[in-house]
Design a protein around this motif. Structure first.
Motif, PDB file in Angstrom:
ATOM      1  N   HIS A  44       0.831  -1.215   0.000  1.00  0.00           N
ATOM      2  CA  HIS A  44       0.000   0.000   0.000  1.00  0.00           C
ATOM      3  C   HIS A  44       0.868   1.268   0.000  1.00  0.00           C
ATOM      4  O   HIS A  44       0.507   2.277  -0.585  1.00  0.00           O
ATOM      5  CB  HIS A  44      -0.987  -0.009   1.185  1.00  0.00           C
ATOM      6  CG  HIS A  44      -0.345   0.145   2.524  1.00  0.00           C
ATOM      7  ND1 HIS A  44       0.145  -0.910   3.251  1.00  0.00           N
ATOM      8  CD2 HIS A  44      -0.079   1.252   3.262  1.00  0.00           C
ATOM      9  CE1 HIS A  44       0.667  -0.461   4.382  1.00  0.00           C
ATOM     10  NE2 HIS A  44       0.540   0.850   4.409  1.00  0.00           N
ATOM     11  N   GLU A  45       2.057   1.193   0.647  1.00  0.00           N
ATOM     12  CA  GLU A  45       2.964   2.359   0.621  1.00  0.00           C
ATOM     13  C   GLU A  45       3.458   2.597  -0.806  1.00  0.00           C
ATOM     14  O   GLU A  45       3.586   3.727  -1.272  1.00  0.00           O
ATOM     15  CB  GLU A  45       4.183   2.107   1.516  1.00  0.00           C
ATOM     16  CG  GLU A  45       3.881   2.040   3.000  1.00  0.00           C
ATOM     17  CD  GLU A  45       5.078   1.525   3.797  1.00  0.00           C
ATOM     18  OE1 GLU A  45       5.142   1.838   4.977  1.00  0.00           O
ATOM     19  OE2 GLU A  45       5.934   0.803   3.224  1.00  0.00           O
ATOM     20  N   CYS A  46       3.734   1.494  -1.479  1.00  0.00           N
ATOM     21  CA  CYS A  46       4.231   1.599  -2.841  1.00  0.00           C
ATOM     22  C   CYS A  46       3.165   2.219  -3.752  1.00  0.00           C
ATOM     23  O   CYS A  46       3.470   3.075  -4.582  1.00  0.00           O
ATOM     24  CB  CYS A  46       4.648   0.220  -3.356  1.00  0.00           C
ATOM     25  SG  CYS A  46       5.327   0.300  -5.011  1.00  0.00           S
ATOM     26  N   MET A  47       1.915   1.804  -3.555  1.00  0.00           N
ATOM     27  CA  MET A  47       0.843   2.345  -4.398  1.00  0.00           C
ATOM     28  C   MET A  47       0.714   3.851  -4.173  1.00  0.00           C
ATOM     29  O   MET A  47       0.516   4.610  -5.116  1.00  0.00           O
ATOM     30  CB  MET A  47      -0.498   1.645  -4.096  1.00  0.00           C
ATOM     31  CG  MET A  47      -0.521   0.152  -4.416  1.00  0.00           C
ATOM     32  SD  MET A  47       0.293  -0.334  -5.945  1.00  0.00           S
ATOM     33  CE  MET A  47      -0.914   0.150  -7.144  1.00  0.00           C
ATOM     34  N   THR A  48       0.859   4.278  -2.897  1.00  0.00           N
ATOM     35  CA  THR A  48       0.791   5.721  -2.613  1.00  0.00           C
ATOM     36  C   THR A  48       1.943   6.447  -3.313  1.00  0.00           C
ATOM     37  O   THR A  48       1.761   7.515  -3.903  1.00  0.00           O
ATOM     38  CB  THR A  48       0.885   5.957  -1.081  1.00  0.00           C
ATOM     39  OG1 THR A  48      -0.095   5.157  -0.457  1.00  0.00           O
ATOM     40  CG2 THR A  48       0.701   7.410  -0.716  1.00  0.00           C
TER      41      THR A  48
ATOM     42  N   PRO B  80       3.237   9.199 -11.313  1.00  0.00           N
ATOM     43  CA  PRO B  80       2.586   8.440 -12.393  1.00  0.00           C
ATOM     44  C   PRO B  80       3.539   8.110 -13.546  1.00  0.00           C
ATOM     45  O   PRO B  80       3.334   7.129 -14.256  1.00  0.00           O
ATOM     46  CB  PRO B  80       1.454   9.369 -12.860  1.00  0.00           C
ATOM     47  CG  PRO B  80       1.711  10.685 -12.232  1.00  0.00           C
ATOM     48  CD  PRO B  80       2.603  10.494 -11.065  1.00  0.00           C
ATOM     49  N   CYS B  81       4.608   8.903 -13.674  1.00  0.00           N
ATOM     50  CA  CYS B  81       5.556   8.636 -14.769  1.00  0.00           C
ATOM     51  C   CYS B  81       6.212   7.262 -14.595  1.00  0.00           C
ATOM     52  O   CYS B  81       6.513   6.575 -15.566  1.00  0.00           O
ATOM     53  CB  CYS B  81       6.626   9.715 -14.838  1.00  0.00           C
ATOM     54  SG  CYS B  81       7.512   9.913 -13.310  1.00  0.00           S
ATOM     55  N   ILE B  82       6.412   6.823 -13.341  1.00  0.00           N
ATOM     56  CA  ILE B  82       7.018   5.502 -13.131  1.00  0.00           C
ATOM     57  C   ILE B  82       5.984   4.437 -13.413  1.00  0.00           C
ATOM     58  O   ILE B  82       6.249   3.442 -14.064  1.00  0.00           O
ATOM     59  CB  ILE B  82       7.451   5.267 -11.654  1.00  0.00           C
ATOM     60  CG1 ILE B  82       8.286   6.382 -11.113  1.00  0.00           C
ATOM     61  CG2 ILE B  82       8.154   3.936 -11.523  1.00  0.00           C
ATOM     62  CD1 ILE B  82       8.801   6.070  -9.710  1.00  0.00           C
ATOM     63  N   TYR B  83       4.794   4.703 -12.865  1.00  0.00           N
ATOM     64  CA  TYR B  83       3.725   3.707 -12.922  1.00  0.00           C
ATOM     65  C   TYR B  83       3.541   3.167 -14.340  1.00  0.00           C
ATOM     66  O   TYR B  83       3.411   1.962 -14.561  1.00  0.00           O
ATOM     67  CB  TYR B  83       2.429   4.362 -12.432  1.00  0.00           C
ATOM     68  CG  TYR B  83       1.393   3.370 -12.014  1.00  0.00           C
ATOM     69  CD1 TYR B  83       1.512   2.725 -10.791  1.00  0.00           C
ATOM     70  CD2 TYR B  83       0.313   3.072 -12.836  1.00  0.00           C
ATOM     71  CE1 TYR B  83       0.570   1.796 -10.397  1.00  0.00           C
ATOM     72  CE2 TYR B  83      -0.628   2.149 -12.443  1.00  0.00           C
ATOM     73  CZ  TYR B  83      -0.500   1.515 -11.231  1.00  0.00           C
ATOM     74  OH  TYR B  83      -1.424   0.602 -10.845  1.00  0.00           O
ATOM     75  N   ALA B  84       3.593   4.087 -15.294  1.00  0.00           N
ATOM     76  CA  ALA B  84       3.330   3.732 -16.689  1.00  0.00           C
ATOM     77  C   ALA B  84       4.366   2.757 -17.248  1.00  0.00           C
ATOM     78  O   ALA B  84       4.101   2.061 -18.217  1.00  0.00           O
ATOM     79  CB  ALA B  84       3.313   5.006 -17.525  1.00  0.00           C
ATOM     80  N   THR B  85       5.528   2.696 -16.621  1.00  0.00           N
ATOM     81  CA  THR B  85       6.609   1.897 -17.203  1.00  0.00           C
ATOM     82  C   THR B  85       6.680   0.488 -16.610  1.00  0.00           C
ATOM     83  O   THR B  85       7.475  -0.324 -17.051  1.00  0.00           O
ATOM     84  CB  THR B  85       7.975   2.558 -16.940  1.00  0.00           C
ATOM     85  OG1 THR B  85       8.222   2.486 -15.538  1.00  0.00           O
ATOM     86  CG2 THR B  85       8.023   3.983 -17.419  1.00  0.00           C
ATOM     87  N   LEU B  86       5.850   0.209 -15.583  1.00  0.00           N
ATOM     88  CA  LEU B  86       6.054  -1.029 -14.827  1.00  0.00           C
ATOM     89  C   LEU B  86       5.116  -2.163 -15.216  1.00  0.00           C
ATOM     90  O   LEU B  86       4.025  -1.934 -15.707  1.00  0.00           O
ATOM     91  CB  LEU B  86       5.875  -0.756 -13.338  1.00  0.00           C
ATOM     92  CG  LEU B  86       6.821   0.277 -12.751  1.00  0.00           C
ATOM     93  CD1 LEU B  86       6.525   0.445 -11.276  1.00  0.00           C
ATOM     94  CD2 LEU B  86       8.262  -0.131 -12.954  1.00  0.00           C
TER      95      LEU B  86
END
Ligand SMILES: Nc1ncnc2c1ncn2[C@@H]1O[C@H](COP(=O)(O)OP(=O)(O)OP(=O)(O)O)[C@@H](O)[C@H]1O
Length: 295
Positions: free
Chosen positions: A229-233, A239-245
């Protein structure tokens, strides 16, 4: 000079909210760390948590994807860190050892720690190198070839090289891995002597074993896995990282920084390694063992 509210003039390394991904995997997230100049720090954590990756960043061999990292007061920038900044850092690691030519004489390896511009003469560099090798009990390796050295001998050659160098930051990445008992104790004694004398150089030692911490190292940065949950926060704010994972929502992060004796507790080790552990200090050395529970 300030960065994100911290004074940086006395910080050798300062990481703020650093994140790093590689091959679509999030390896580090929200890493915050301040290492004061002249400090004796241990970077501690389980296998695979990202210790070597963080070291590579501090050594300016790799760079954060998000967040900021300052080393020697300046922000690190991929592709534009001048070589002279890197030469202020000496690294002892198995990976560094792999870059050494297989036919090299260990004496030459040690002497190469003294930059060209600082050598009065090649003879003087070799004299200094030889004196250091004697101090570490490896003068007998002179004239041999790198390929024929054992793991422990290579480590001691690299430590000698770091010690003759003028580097302001000495990084020791698992320096006792692969050493026999005698080799381990020699290396720990040497690191401990170095840490305890009034040397102004900053020292950072990476280990996943408390037994590998030399006396004289007094601060610890502990790494563990981030909760999902910490990672999701964190990802929500980046969001720039999120898109790459494509997965891994339990990257490594810093979970504690401070004095060694405050950081090394049974509870912290237990949550870090997932088994009941008891840690104790005997003299100036640390030891951890399984804590047996009886019904
Ligand atoms: N090229 C890569 N692509 C994807 N993941 C990688 C790559 N290189 C390393 N990793 C992963 O990054 C994570 C951190 O590795 P790192 O070597 O920094 O950990 P460590 O804490 O130093 O581990 P150890 O104590 O075992 O040396 C590991 O899960 C590793 O598998």
């Amino acid at each position: 000079m300030t960065m994100l509210g911290e004074t940086t003039h006395d910080a050798m390394a300062l990481a703020r909210s650093v994140g790093y991904y590689r091959n679509r995997r999030l390896i580090l997230a929200d890493v915050n760390l301040t290492i004061a100049t002249g400090g004796r720090w241990v970077l501690f954590g389980p296998n695979g948590v990202g210790k070597s990756t963080l070291l590579e960043m501090i050594a300016m061999r790799t760079y954060p994807n998000v967040g900021g990292l300052r080393v020697f007061g300046d922000r690190t920038v991929a592709g534009s860190d001048p070589e002279h900044r890197r030469t202020r850092i000496a690294i002892v690691s198995a990976a560094f050892g792999h870059n050494i030519g297989s036919g090299m004489n260990p004496l030459t390896v040690v002497a190469s720690g003294i930059p060209r511009g600082m050598k009065d003469s090649a003879d003087e560099a070799y004299e200094k190198a030889y004196a250091m090798m004697r101090r570490l009990g490896i003068a007998y390796l002179t004239g041999k070839q790198w390929r024929n050295l054992s793991e422990g001998e290579r480590t001691r050659v690299m430590i000698s090289r770091a010690l003759v160098s003028p580097a302001d930051l000495l990084i020791f990445d698992e320096p006792t891995t692969g050493l026999d008992l005698g080799g381990r104790e020699t290396v720990l004694r040497e690191l401990s002597a170095l840490a305890s004398r009034g040397d102004e150089r900053t020292m950072l030692l990476v280990t996943h074993r408390v037994e590998g911490i030399p006396a004289g190292f007094d601060h610890i940065a502990m790494m563990g896995r981030m909760m999902e949950h910490e990672c999701m926060t964190y990802l929500d704010t980046h969001p720039c990282i999120y898109a790459t994972l494509d997965g891994n929502t339990t990257p490594g992060t810093i979970t504690f920084t401070g004095p060694l004796d405050e950081g090394l507790t049974d509870e912290r080790l237990e949550s870090m390694f997932g088994v009941p552990l008891h840690v104790e200090q005997t003299g100036q050395r640390w030891r951890a063992s399984h804590r047996l529970r009886f019904a």
